[in-house]
Design an enzyme around this catalytic site. Structure first.
Site, short mmCIF file in Angstrom:
data_model
loop_
_atom_site.label_atom_id
_atom_site.label_comp_id
_atom_site.label_asym_id
_atom_site.label_seq_id
_atom_site.Cartn_x
_atom_site.Cartn_y
_atom_site.Cartn_z
CE LYS A 185 14.26 21.96 6.43
NZ LYS A 185 13.35 20.92 5.99
CD GLU A 258 1.74 22.76 18.63
OE1 GLU A 258 1.25 23.80 19.06
OE2 GLU A 258 1.12 21.67 18.62
CB CYS A 292 -0.02 15.79 15.14
SG CYS A 292 -1.04 17.25 15.01
CD GLU A 391 3.17 10.38 15.39
OE1 GLU A 391 4.40 10.55 15.25
OE2 GLU A 391 2.35 11.31 15.44
#
Ligand code: NDP
Length: 442
Positions: A185, A258, A292, A391
């Site tokens: 997905k 992750e 990331c 972030e």
């Protein structure tokens, strides 16, 4: 089986009809627009819950025959996939640029070639990685004990938009080499690259049906976890990862998460400043900072801060930003408007609290849908500002000074995230042996 379309549907919405990127259209599709220009790239049909379950069942049916093949045979198929990725590198890079907005160089060197490389490695090493592991039973020397690896069955892979090829491809290749089927997905923002990945795998000889792709927003990811898959591999934000973890626990299936990061770079006084500046700038601005493991904040010793800052400002000002489908562009577009909004919020918050913008600082969103954030260097930043602790996932590079190693470590640890951390020094023992090398948070 889930239906998906890798080519544009015949009807192109006019500007007034155009749905928001990543939203479901009135005719049940996700439409993808180039982040650099707003041009339509293609559409895919959104999968219904029943289609998600059918996809998992179909992958399971195909998995039995695949698991019966030897690892060497699977490796031969995956090696053909590796060769196809190399042969078609330009076309794949083209789609990546159009769908994601990264530059051609980034598409080739941060996605296409790493996928060929990791496939090369797993296709050849899986046999060794998956062979029985002997477990010594010290008290019973006459008995033998082994750890033996079996395929799990069907792996549900849920992936983000920032590396739409390399992240899912790595997970898919590992799952296949271990004898599993896959239902992928992809992010609602980058479904077409996932379709290309599936098509290339089938062309290489992966049995039809073994790798399925289902499309839609988060609800389709949630359906996938409930669809009968035997394991979930998720890459994405902390907030969604938490939901995925709970949903997998409810199904009593393992999941790999992750998640996001707020990676600090610590620059010690003995660092090679020219090399450090280039590496930090690449870490912060590559993929428009949408990585990331991006360098999201720099802590530099006060004795070298002016020199390093000057070098970083010069590099940032020299970067060429624009329509990414060209080899002459260093920094491409922002993939989603949602991410532009987060970056702008962090920038506005920092400015309001006294940050100085020494390079960049402009957010450009064009009426046709193109969206860019300039590579930006900031000083006078504090941990009261969102861009030092949350972030950002954009090309902002805040620089803060420190006096002692302890202070640098304390600042680096002052964030709820933990993924990677970077230390620049000529003293290898110090970099690897001190607490500066341990990553904080989650
Ligand atoms: P999201 O967490 O928003 O989405 C990740 C995937 O999960 C998407 O396919 C999304 O679908 C899907 N999803 C959303 N809701 C659910 C749900 N309830 N159940 C199941 N699946 C769901 O992340 P982004 O796509 O925005 O990616 C950016 C994030 O990914 C950043 O935080 C980044 O740091 C992290 N990341 C981590 C990496 C690592 O290796 N540690 C590597 C790359 C990125 P949809 O998009 O359709 O909503």
């Amino acid at each position: 089986m889930a239906e998906s379309l890798s080519e544009p549907l015949p009807r192109r919405p006019s500007d007034t009809q155009r749905p928001l990127q990543g939203s479901v259209t009135s005719h049940g599709t996700l439409a993808v627009y180039e982040p650099g220009s707003g041009r339509l790239v293609g559409e895919v049909r959104v999968s219904t819950p029943a289609q998600v379950r059918e996809a998992t069942a179909a992958a399971r049916a195909a998995q039995k025959g695949w698991a019966a093949k030897s690892i060497k045979e699977r490796g031969r198929v995956l090696s053909r996939f590796e060769q196809l990725v190399l042969d078609r590198a330009d076309g794949i890079a083209d789609l990546l640029v159009r769908e994601n907005g990264k530059t051609r160089n980034e598409a080739l060197f941060m996605e296409v070639l790493p996928v060929a490389d990791l496939t090369y490695w797993f296709a050849r090493k899986a046999e060794r990685l998956l062979r029985d592991e002997r477990i010594p039973l010290h008290m019973f020397p006459h008995k033998k004990s082994y750890l033996r690896f079996y395929p799990r069955g069907v792996i549900g892979i849920i992936s983000p938009w920032n590396y739409p090829l390399s992240i899912p491809a790595g997970d898919v290749v590992m799952a296949l080499m271990a004898g599993n089927g896959v239902v992928l997905k992809p992010s609602e923002f980058t479904p077409l690259v996932a379709e290309r990945l599936r098509a290339l795998l089938e062309e290489a000889g992966v049995p039809r049906g073994l790798v399925q792709v289902v499309h839609g927003k988060g609800d389709v990811g949630a359906e996938l976890i409930k669809s009968g898959v035997n394991m979930v591999v998720f890459t994405g934000s902390v907030a969604t990862g938490r939901k995925v973890n709970v949903a997998a626990a409810e199904q009593m299936i393992p999941c790999v998460l992750e998640l996001g990061g707020k990676d600090p770079a610590i620059v010690l006084p003995d660092a090679d400043l020219d090399a450090t500046a280039l590496k930090v700038a690449w870490g912060a601005f590559a993929n428009s900072g949408q990585t990331c493991a991006s360098v999201e904040r720099v802590y530099v010793h006060e004795s070298i801060a002016p020199q390093l800052t000057e070098k970083l400002v010069k590099i940032a000002q020299g970067l060429r930003q624009g329509e990414p489908n060209s080899y002459d562009v260093d920094v491409g577009a922002m993939t989603t408007q949602m991410q532009v909004d987060i970056v702008k919020r962090h920038l506005d918050d920092a400015r309001a609290k006294g940050a100085k913008v020494l390079a960049g600082g402009e957010v450009k969103v064009y009426p046709d849908g193109g969206r860019f954030v300039q590579p930006t260097v900031l000083t006078n930043v504090t941990h009261e500002m969102a861009l030092m602790r949350d972030e950002t996932f954009g090309p902002l590079l805040p620089i803060m000074t420190f006096r002692t190693d302890e202070e640098a470590v304390r600042l680096a640890n002052d964030s709820p995230y933990g993924l990677s951390a970077y230390v620049f020094t000529r003293d290898k023992a110090k970099a690897t042996g001190s607490p500066t090398s341990s990553s904080p948070g989650r």
